[in-house]
Motif scaffolding. Structure first.
Motif, mmCIF file in Angstrom:
data_model
loop_
_atom_site.group_PDB
_atom_site.id
_atom_site.type_symbol
_atom_site.label_atom_id
_atom_site.label_comp_id
_atom_site.label_asym_id
_atom_site.label_seq_id
_atom_site.Cartn_x
_atom_site.Cartn_y
_atom_site.Cartn_z
ATOM 1 N N CYS A 127 0.737 -2.473 1.067
ATOM 2 C CA CYS A 127 1.173 -3.277 -0.090
ATOM 3 C C CYS A 127 2.622 -2.972 -0.409
ATOM 4 O O CYS A 127 3.423 -3.874 -0.675
ATOM 5 C CB CYS A 127 0.305 -2.977 -1.310
ATOM 6 S SG CYS A 127 -1.271 -3.822 -1.270
ATOM 7 N N TYR A 128 2.939 -1.679 -0.350
ATOM 8 C CA TYR A 128 4.320 -1.276 -0.656
ATOM 9 C C TYR A 128 5.289 -1.899 0.335
ATOM 10 O O TYR A 128 6.274 -2.541 -0.064
ATOM 11 C CB TYR A 128 4.431 0.251 -0.638
ATOM 12 C CG TYR A 128 5.843 0.736 -0.806
ATOM 13 C CD1 TYR A 128 6.464 0.715 -2.061
ATOM 14 C CD2 TYR A 128 6.569 1.196 0.288
ATOM 15 C CE1 TYR A 128 7.757 1.148 -2.208
ATOM 16 C CE2 TYR A 128 7.870 1.620 0.138
ATOM 17 C CZ TYR A 128 8.464 1.595 -1.109
ATOM 18 O OH TYR A 128 9.747 2.020 -1.261
ATOM 19 N N SER A 129 4.983 -1.725 1.631
ATOM 20 C CA SER A 129 5.950 -2.214 2.626
ATOM 21 C C SER A 129 5.942 -3.738 2.732
ATOM 22 O O SER A 129 6.977 -4.353 3.004
ATOM 23 C CB SER A 129 5.676 -1.572 3.990
ATOM 24 O OG SER A 129 4.403 -1.993 4.440
ATOM 25 N N LEU A 145 5.330 0.315 -6.132
ATOM 26 C CA LEU A 145 4.363 -0.773 -5.919
ATOM 27 C C LEU A 145 3.681 -1.140 -7.223
ATOM 28 O O LEU A 145 3.505 -2.337 -7.531
ATOM 29 C CB LEU A 145 3.327 -0.329 -4.878
ATOM 30 C CG LEU A 145 2.269 -1.371 -4.531
ATOM 31 C CD1 LEU A 145 2.907 -2.554 -3.826
ATOM 32 C CD2 LEU A 145 1.190 -0.760 -3.654
ATOM 33 N N GLY A 146 3.333 -0.114 -7.984
ATOM 34 C CA GLY A 146 2.671 -0.351 -9.267
ATOM 35 C C GLY A 146 3.541 -1.156 -10.196
ATOM 36 O O GLY A 146 3.086 -2.141 -10.816
ATOM 37 N N ALA A 156 5.239 13.335 -1.580
ATOM 38 C CA ALA A 156 6.033 12.911 -2.745
ATOM 39 C C ALA A 156 6.537 11.504 -2.519
ATOM 40 O O ALA A 156 6.587 10.679 -3.435
ATOM 41 C CB ALA A 156 7.195 13.869 -2.954
ATOM 42 N N LYS A 157 6.939 11.209 -1.314
ATOM 43 C CA LYS A 157 7.437 9.877 -0.945
ATOM 44 C C LYS A 157 6.352 8.832 -1.168
ATOM 45 O O LYS A 157 6.591 7.754 -1.720
ATOM 46 C CB LYS A 157 7.847 9.912 0.535
ATOM 47 C CG LYS A 157 8.483 8.642 1.033
ATOM 48 C CD LYS A 157 9.994 8.793 1.018
ATOM 49 C CE LYS A 157 10.779 7.549 1.180
ATOM 50 N NZ LYS A 157 10.597 6.615 2.108
ATOM 51 N N GLN A 158 5.160 9.220 -0.760
ATOM 52 C CA GLN A 158 4.003 8.329 -0.904
ATOM 53 C C GLN A 158 3.779 7.970 -2.377
ATOM 54 O O GLN A 158 3.608 6.802 -2.719
ATOM 55 C CB GLN A 158 2.768 9.051 -0.348
ATOM 56 C CG GLN A 158 1.500 8.220 -0.361
ATOM 57 C CD GLN A 158 1.464 7.240 0.793
ATOM 58 O OE1 GLN A 158 1.916 7.571 1.891
ATOM 59 N NE2 GLN A 158 0.977 6.031 0.533
#
Lengths: 256, 333
Positions: free
Chosen positions: A42-44, B11-12, B2-4
C-alpha cells in the motif's frame, strides 16, 4: 491458419486471466493474511504514486479549464465554467487520468517485479519454502491497488479542482469559496458515487493484470520487459472498457 | 523496522487524508440536497409540474432553502409535491405563502419558488400545504406569442392595403403638382417680405426706444429730464398751495354764510330787512314803480331833446356812424 492461432491464443489468455482472477477470490481472500506485506505494498503503490498522480491531475484540471473557457465564452456562459469543469473532473477526467497514470506506474512495476522473480525462479523457491506465492505476492498487490486507487482518485480530484480554480483565475477572478460552492452545488451523489465505485474496479484491474503478466512471464530477461510492457497496455485498455461499462451501468440504474 | 513504521505512518496519513477528502465531498454534496440538515416537509398540489423532478431545488424568496423530496400523482389533474425545507427557514414561511414552479435562468432546471404573500399568516408546520400559484410555462408563452404573431400578420396585411390605397390617392398628386410648388414659393416670398418689414419695424422701435432713453422728444422729456421733474414738482406744490388757499377761502365763505344765515334768522342787518321785512319790500316795490315812471319821463325828455335844434346835429352824426359800422362788418364778412 495464423488467424485461428491468434484467436486461440487470445481466448487462452482470456481464460487464464479469468482463472487467475478467480484464484484471487478463492485463495487470496482466505486467512492467513499477509498484513505486513499488504501495508508495505500500500505504501509503495499508494503513497509513492501520489506526487505523480497529483501533478498530472493538477495539470489536467488547469488545462481543461483553459481549454473549455473559449467555448463557454462563445455561448456567454463563462460563469458556468466551475460547474462544467467540476462535473468533468469528478465524473470522468479525475478517475480515468488517475487510473491511466496508475496503470503506467504500477502495472509495469508489478509486471517487471513479478516477472523477474518468475525468471529468477524466486516464486518457485517461495513455493518450496512453504509460502503461498499467490497470497503473498498477488493478493497483497491486488488488494493494495484496489484500495489505493480510489483514495488516489479522490485526492487527485481535489488537486485537479485546485488546478481548475487557478485556471479560472488566470482569465477572470473568482473566490475559492464561490468556486467550490458552484462546483459542489452542481454535483450530486450520482456524479460522485459511480465515479468512485469504478476506481475500485480500475485498481483491481491494474493489480490483476500486472500480477498476471508478471506471474506468467516467459523465460529470459526479454520476458520481464514484455510482461511489464503488456501489463501497462492491457490494463490501460481494460480501464477504458470498465469505464464504458460503468457509464452504461449508471445509465441503466438511472444515475446519470 | 523503524523505516517500516515510518512508512506505515506515511501510509496512514495518506489514507486518512484521502478518506477525509471523500467524506468532505460527500458531505458537501449531501448538504446541497439538505441531507444532513434538520428539515421539515411542506406540500403543495399542482395541476402541471412542467418537468419538475425529485431533487430539484426549492427557493424561498430566491434563497436556496430545500429540495423536492417526492412527487405523487393524486388524480388526473392533481400532483402532490413534497418539499424538504431547512428548519432555519420555517419561522419565516407563513401559511399564506404561495408555491410556484419556475426555471433557473431561461432554460435551466426547474425549481419550486415559495413566495411570501402580502397577507400575514402563522408560521408553517411540518406537513402543511401551500397554495399553488399559477405560473406561465414556456408553452403558454409560446401560445401567446403565436397569437401575437397572427395579430401582427393581420395588422401588416391591413397596413399593406392602406399603403397601396395611399399610393393611388389624389393626395400624392398634390405633392407632385408644380403649380402648388410655385404658389408655395410666392407665399414664402411674401412671408420673407413681411419678415423684412417686421425687421424694419423693430429697428425703428429700437431707435425710438433709444431716443427715449437719451431724452429726446416729448416722451423722452417726460421720462428722462430731471429738470422737468423738478418743474413738475414745484407745479404740483403750487397747485397744492392754491388748493390750500381755496380751502381757506371756502372756510371763510362758510363762516360768512353762517353769519349771514344767523343774521337773517335773528332779523338783524340790511339783508334781513331786504329778504324778510315785508314793509321794506313794499317800499322797494314803490321805489321801483317810481323809478319806472321816472325813466318814462326821461325818455320823453330825450325825445323832446332830439327834436330840439340845439342837439339835433349830434344825434344825426351818431346815426350815420352806426350805419357805417354795420356796413363795414358786412363787407368784412
Amino acid at each position: 491458419m495464423a488467424l485461428i492461432e491468434d484467436i486461440r491464443d487470445f481466448l487462452d489468455e482470456t481464460g487464464s486471466i479469468t482463472k487467475f482472477t478467480g484464484n484471487f477470490f478463492t485463495n487470496g481472500l482466505k486467512p492467513r493474511f499477509e498484513v505486513k506485506e499488504l501495508l508495505a505494498q500500500c505504501y509503495s503503490i499508494g503513497y509513492k504514486s501520489l506526487p505523480l498522480i497529483g501533478l498530472t491531475n493538477f495539470i489536467m484540471g488547469l488545462v481543461l479549464t483553459m481549454q473549455l473557457r473559449p467555448s463557454l465564452l462563445k455561448y456567454g456562459v463563462e460563469s458556468q465554467l466551475p460547474v462544467m469543469v467540476g462535473i468533468a473532473i469528478v465524473r470522468e477526467i479525475g478517475p480515468v487520468i488517475a487510473a491511466l497514470i496508475f496503470a503506467g506506474k504500477i502495472a509495469s512495476s508489478i509486471g517487471a517485479e513479478l516477472g523477474s522473480m518468475k525468471v529468477t525462479e524466486q516464486i518457485d523457491a517461495m513455493e518450496v519454502s512453504g509460502t503461498n506465492p499467490y497470497k503473498y505476492l498477488v493478493a497483497t498487490r491486488v488488494l493494495a491497488t484496489t484500495l489505493m486507487l480510489p483514495i488516489l482518485t479522490i485526492l487527485g480530484d481535489a488537486i485537479s479542482l485546485i488546478g481548475a480554480y487557478i485556471g479560472v483565475n488566470i482569465n477572470s477572478v473568482t473566490s475559492l469559496n464561490l468556486f467550490f460552492a458552484q462546483v459542489f452545488q452542481s454535483l450530486t451523489f450520482s456524479d460522485l458515487l459511480p465515479a468512485i465505485i469504478k476506481t475500485f474496479f480500475f485498481g483491481f484491474a491494474v493489480g490483476m493484470v500486472g500480477c498476471y503478466k508478471g506471474f506468467n512471464s516467459i523465460k529470459g530477461t526479454r520476458g520481464v520487459g514484455i510482461s511489464a510492457n503488456s501489463a501497462v497496455v492491457l490494463s490501460s485498455v481494460i480501464i477504458f472498457f470498465i469505464d464504458l461499462l460503468a457509464v452504461q451501468f449508471t445509465n441503466v440504474f438511472g444515475l446519470n | 523496522m523503524a523505516k517500516q513504521t515510518e512508512n506505515n505512518i506515511k501510509l496512514g496519513v495518506f489514507v486518512l487524508v484521502g478518506l477525509l477528502a471523500m467524506m468532505l465531498a460527500f458531505y458537501l454534496i449531501g448538504n446541497n440536497s439538505s441531507m444532513f440538515k434538520s428539515s421539515f416537509i411542506l406540500k403543495s398540489r399542482f395541476n402541471n409540474l412542467d418537468g419538475l423532478k425529485e431533487g430539484n431545488n426549492v427557493l424561498f424568496s430566491g434563497m436556496q432553502s430545500g429540495t423536492v423530496k417526492s412527487i405523487t400523482i393524486i388524480n388526473d389533474t392533481t400532483i402532490e409535491v413534497a418539499m424538504l425545507i431547512d428548519t432555519k427557514i420555517q419561522a419565516f414561511i407563513h401559511s399564506t405563502a404561495l408555491a410556484a414552479i419556475g426555471t433557473e435562468g431561461l432554460m435551466g432546471n426547474k425549481v419550486v419558488n415559495i413566495q411570501p404573500a402580502k397577507q400575514i399568516g402563522v408560521a408553517v408546520k411540518d406537513g402543511d400545504f401551500l397554495a399553488p400559484k399559477r405560473f406561465t410555462s414556456m408553452d403558454q408563452m409560446m401560445e401567446t406569442l403565436s397569437k401575437t404573431n397572427s395579430n401582427v400578420a393581420t395588422i401588416s396585411e391591413a397596413l399593406k392595403t392602406s399603403v397601396l390605397k395611399l399610393d393611388t390617392s389624389e393626395v400624392l398628386n398634390l405633392l407632385n403638382d408644380k403649380e402648388i410648388g410655385i404658389s408655395i414659393k410666392s407665399s414664402l416670398k411674401n412671408i420673407n417680405a413681411a419678415s423684412n418689414n417686421a425687421s424694419n419695424m423693430t429697428a425703428t422701435l429700437d431707435m425710438v426706444a433709444r431716443q427715449i432713453k437719451q431724452g429726446k422728444g416729448a416722451a423722452g422729456l417726460l421720462l428722462t429730464d430731471t429738470a422737468f421733474e423738478g418743474n413738475l414738482k414745484t407745479s404740483m406744490l403750487k397747485i397744492k398751495a392754491a388748493a390750500d388757499n381755496v380751502n381757506k377761502a371756502s372756510v371763510q365763505l362758510n363762516s360768512m354764510t353762517a353769519n349771514i344765515n344767523h343774521d337773517i334768522a335773528d332779523g338783524k342787518g340790511p339783508l334781513h330787512a331786504v329778504l324778510r321785512d315785508t314793509a321794506i319790500s313794499q317800499k322797494i316795490n314803490a321805489s321801483i314803480t317810481n323809478l319806472q315812471k321816472g325813466s318814462e319821463g326821461f325818455t320823453q325828455i330825450v325825445e323832446a331833446l332830439k327834436h330840439n335844434f340845439l342837439v339835433r346835429g349830434y344825434f344825426r352824426r351818431q346815426g350815420k356812424t352806426q350805419k357805417k359800422d354795420s356796413l363795414n362788418k358786412l363787407s368784412s364778412n
